[in-house]
Scaffold this motif. Sequence first.
Motif, mmCIF file in Angstrom:
data_model
loop_
_atom_site.group_PDB
_atom_site.id
_atom_site.type_symbol
_atom_site.label_atom_id
_atom_site.label_comp_id
_atom_site.label_asym_id
_atom_site.label_seq_id
_atom_site.Cartn_x
_atom_site.Cartn_y
_atom_site.Cartn_z
ATOM 1 N N ASP A 120 3.901 -8.277 2.534
ATOM 2 C CA ASP A 120 5.165 -8.471 1.816
ATOM 3 C C ASP A 120 4.942 -8.361 0.306
ATOM 4 O O ASP A 120 5.738 -7.742 -0.417
ATOM 5 N N TRP A 121 3.851 -8.954 -0.170
ATOM 6 C CA TRP A 121 3.525 -8.927 -1.598
ATOM 7 C C TRP A 121 3.153 -7.508 -2.035
ATOM 8 O O TRP A 121 3.601 -7.024 -3.089
ATOM 9 N N ALA A 122 2.356 -6.822 -1.221
ATOM 10 C CA ALA A 122 1.971 -5.445 -1.560
ATOM 11 C C ALA A 122 3.192 -4.526 -1.565
ATOM 12 O O ALA A 122 3.369 -3.706 -2.477
ATOM 13 N N ASN A 123 4.043 -4.673 -0.560
ATOM 14 C CA ASN A 123 5.204 -3.788 -0.462
ATOM 15 C C ASN A 123 6.234 -4.047 -1.549
ATOM 16 O O ASN A 123 6.921 -3.117 -1.998
ATOM 17 N N ALA A 124 6.332 -5.293 -1.982
ATOM 18 C CA ALA A 124 7.258 -5.592 -3.079
ATOM 19 C C ALA A 124 6.888 -4.798 -4.322
ATOM 20 O O ALA A 124 7.762 -4.306 -5.047
ATOM 21 N N ARG A 125 5.618 -4.633 -4.558
ATOM 22 C CA ARG A 125 5.167 -3.859 -5.718
ATOM 23 C C ARG A 125 5.262 -2.361 -5.469
ATOM 24 O O ARG A 125 5.742 -1.596 -6.310
ATOM 25 N N LEU A 126 4.775 -1.937 -4.293
ATOM 26 C CA LEU A 126 4.776 -0.503 -3.998
ATOM 27 C C LEU A 126 6.190 0.077 -4.054
ATOM 28 O O LEU A 126 6.414 1.144 -4.643
ATOM 29 N N LYS A 127 7.156 -0.632 -3.471
ATOM 30 C CA LYS A 127 8.512 -0.105 -3.398
ATOM 31 C C LYS A 127 9.285 -0.314 -4.696
ATOM 32 O O LYS A 127 9.882 0.615 -5.252
ATOM 33 N N THR A 128 9.265 -1.555 -5.205
ATOM 34 C CA THR A 128 10.134 -1.897 -6.333
ATOM 35 C C THR A 128 9.627 -1.327 -7.647
ATOM 36 O O THR A 128 10.405 -0.795 -8.455
ATOM 37 N N ILE A 129 8.307 -1.432 -7.883
ATOM 38 C CA ILE A 129 7.761 -0.993 -9.174
ATOM 39 C C ILE A 129 7.453 0.499 -9.170
ATOM 40 O O ILE A 129 7.771 1.215 -10.122
ATOM 41 N N TYR A 130 6.859 0.970 -8.078
ATOM 42 C CA TYR A 130 6.329 2.335 -8.082
ATOM 43 C C TYR A 130 7.138 3.323 -7.239
ATOM 44 O O TYR A 130 6.861 4.521 -7.271
ATOM 45 N N GLY A 131 8.098 2.827 -6.468
ATOM 46 C CA GLY A 131 8.879 3.725 -5.626
ATOM 47 C C GLY A 131 8.058 4.415 -4.568
ATOM 48 O O GLY A 131 8.378 5.540 -4.145
ATOM 49 N N ALA A 132 7.013 3.745 -4.106
ATOM 50 C CA ALA A 132 6.094 4.339 -3.128
ATOM 51 C C ALA A 132 6.436 3.877 -1.712
ATOM 52 O O ALA A 132 7.248 2.974 -1.498
ATOM 53 N N THR A 133 5.798 4.501 -0.750
ATOM 54 C CA THR A 133 6.021 4.170 0.662
ATOM 55 C C THR A 133 5.438 2.805 0.993
ATOM 56 O O THR A 133 4.323 2.482 0.580
ATOM 57 N N GLU A 134 6.180 2.013 1.750
ATOM 58 C CA GLU A 134 5.715 0.690 2.136
ATOM 59 C C GLU A 134 4.615 0.778 3.191
ATOM 60 O O GLU A 134 4.499 1.770 3.916
ATOM 61 N N VAL A 135 3.811 -0.268 3.270
ATOM 62 C CA VAL A 135 2.735 -0.362 4.252
ATOM 63 C C VAL A 135 3.273 -1.066 5.489
ATOM 64 O O VAL A 135 3.929 -2.118 5.388
ATOM 65 N N GLU A 136 3.002 -0.510 6.668
ATOM 66 C CA GLU A 136 3.476 -1.085 7.920
ATOM 67 C C GLU A 136 2.437 -2.023 8.513
ATOM 68 O O GLU A 136 1.237 -1.718 8.513
ATOM 69 N N LEU A 137 2.918 -3.146 9.042
ATOM 70 C CA LEU A 137 2.033 -4.118 9.672
ATOM 71 C C LEU A 137 1.234 -3.481 10.807
ATOM 72 O O LEU A 137 0.025 -3.720 10.942
ATOM 73 N N ALA A 138 1.875 -2.659 11.598
ATOM 74 C CA ALA A 138 1.184 -2.037 12.739
ATOM 75 C C ALA A 138 0.036 -1.153 12.269
ATOM 76 O O ALA A 138 -1.024 -1.104 12.912
ATOM 77 N N ASP A 139 0.210 -0.468 11.137
ATOM 78 C CA ASP A 139 -0.847 0.409 10.624
ATOM 79 C C ASP A 139 -2.049 -0.404 10.148
ATOM 80 O O ASP A 139 -3.202 -0.020 10.373
ATOM 81 N N VAL A 140 -1.785 -1.511 9.476
ATOM 82 C CA VAL A 140 -2.893 -2.338 8.997
ATOM 83 C C VAL A 140 -3.588 -3.013 10.167
ATOM 84 O O VAL A 140 -4.810 -3.143 10.190
ATOM 85 N N ARG A 141 -2.806 -3.449 11.168
ATOM 86 C CA ARG A 141 -3.383 -4.028 12.375
ATOM 87 C C ARG A 141 -4.325 -3.018 13.044
ATOM 88 O O ARG A 141 -5.422 -3.363 13.477
ATOM 89 N N GLU A 142 -3.898 -1.761 13.102
ATOM 90 C CA GLU A 142 -4.734 -0.707 13.693
ATOM 91 C C GLU A 142 -5.984 -0.482 12.854
ATOM 92 O O GLU A 142 -7.089 -0.280 13.383
ATOM 93 N N TRP A 143 -5.833 -0.518 11.526
ATOM 94 C CA TRP A 143 -6.967 -0.360 10.606
ATOM 95 C C TRP A 143 -8.005 -1.443 10.862
ATOM 96 O O TRP A 143 -9.207 -1.172 10.955
#
Length: 426
Positions: free
Chosen positions: A164-187
């Motif tokens: 949630d903290w990472a995505n708040a920055r990625l989306k709001t500040i940088y307009g970047a794609t959010e990170v999905e929980l399922a992807d990190v779980r797989e990682w």
Amino acid sequence: MLTAVVGLNWGDEGKGKMVDAITEDVDYVVRYHGGGNAGHTVVVDEGKFSLHNLPSSVFRPDVVSVLGPGMVVDVENFISEVEFVVAHGVSPERILVADTASICFPFHRDLDAAEEIRLGKASYGSTRMGISPAYGDRVMKKTLLVRDLFDPENLDARLIPVLDWANARLKTIYGATEVELADVREWVGKLADRLRPHVVDVTSLLRRAFDEGKHVLAEGQLGALKDIYFGIYPFTTSSTCLAAHAPVGLGVPWAKLDRVIGVSKAFSSCVGAGPFVSEFDDETADRLREKWGEYGATTNRPRRLGAFDGVATAYGVLMQGADEVALTNLDQLTGIGDLQICVAYELDGVRTESFSSDPTVLDRSTPVFETLPGWDSDITGARTYADLPATARAYVDRIEQLLGAPVRYIGVGAHRDALIDRGEDH
């Protein structure tokens, strides 16, 4: 016994060579800060290797190499690097990671790169390896520790606020794609089992080591001028590079340093932005960079080059509490003519030998040089101080005077054996 090998300047001083060269009788080498942004080059019989995550002792067969709790661990690149050195004969059982070190996630690299892009011309020259966001998240209590990867029952509960903290920055500040929980779980699922054999309680490990009289060496990254507290802020790294922090970053904060070896090149070099008082003009820097191969081991960016800066390096000796100095790359000065040493700064018309970490002060400072004669004879075969030409010895002696600390080691080539040791009594 606890020894620290640390940088006196901006980094890139040759610490990797020194750690590799002097650890024949060391039991443990522990990196105590930083992460995959390191670029430590070692040249051994097996070849030339650039290490980013692993301690520079890794090719010593009797040394245990450890990533300490003060680090941020890039798990993917750590595992890749382990596999690489294992393919060159290293035993994987001798490579360990602290269970309380922080995780440097792939999204930390994304955040690092996005911020450098946002800053544009005002960027800090980051390696974009995620170090700053990873350390920031540790302070914000918004990341995972290595041990959390092996707790599947609570993994989601730990990951959700982190993402949630990472995505708040990625989306709001940088307009970047959010990170999905399922992807990190797989990682985590792909990497945890491969990381698990290396994970230990480093504090307990080193406590036993000290109780048994073992020799532990703390390997520093970058240098005093890049320290988060005492470096040229904000043109610094995000961890403390000082030897005084080594016991904490190793996980044994009660331990006391017995010996500090400060490392500096025989000239100045720097990767990244910020003031650089003794910097060469572009033509000289370009010529010597090509001649010497001075490019960053992590980013391959061209290193900025300058004359040896006695003012900045003396500050590094003070901040590191260096008992002795290792002067590397002396051989590269062969055959380039007269040599300049910066012995003072001129600030607003006044000569000073004091170093300020304030970049606005350094930007107004100009170097005061002394010129010494150079030498033309090949010194790569020198193994005693007497083997060096008189002019090379005079150059080293002048540096020693400026630093107020004995220059014990002198590097005269890339290989671990290309080293002059002037002895404990020097």
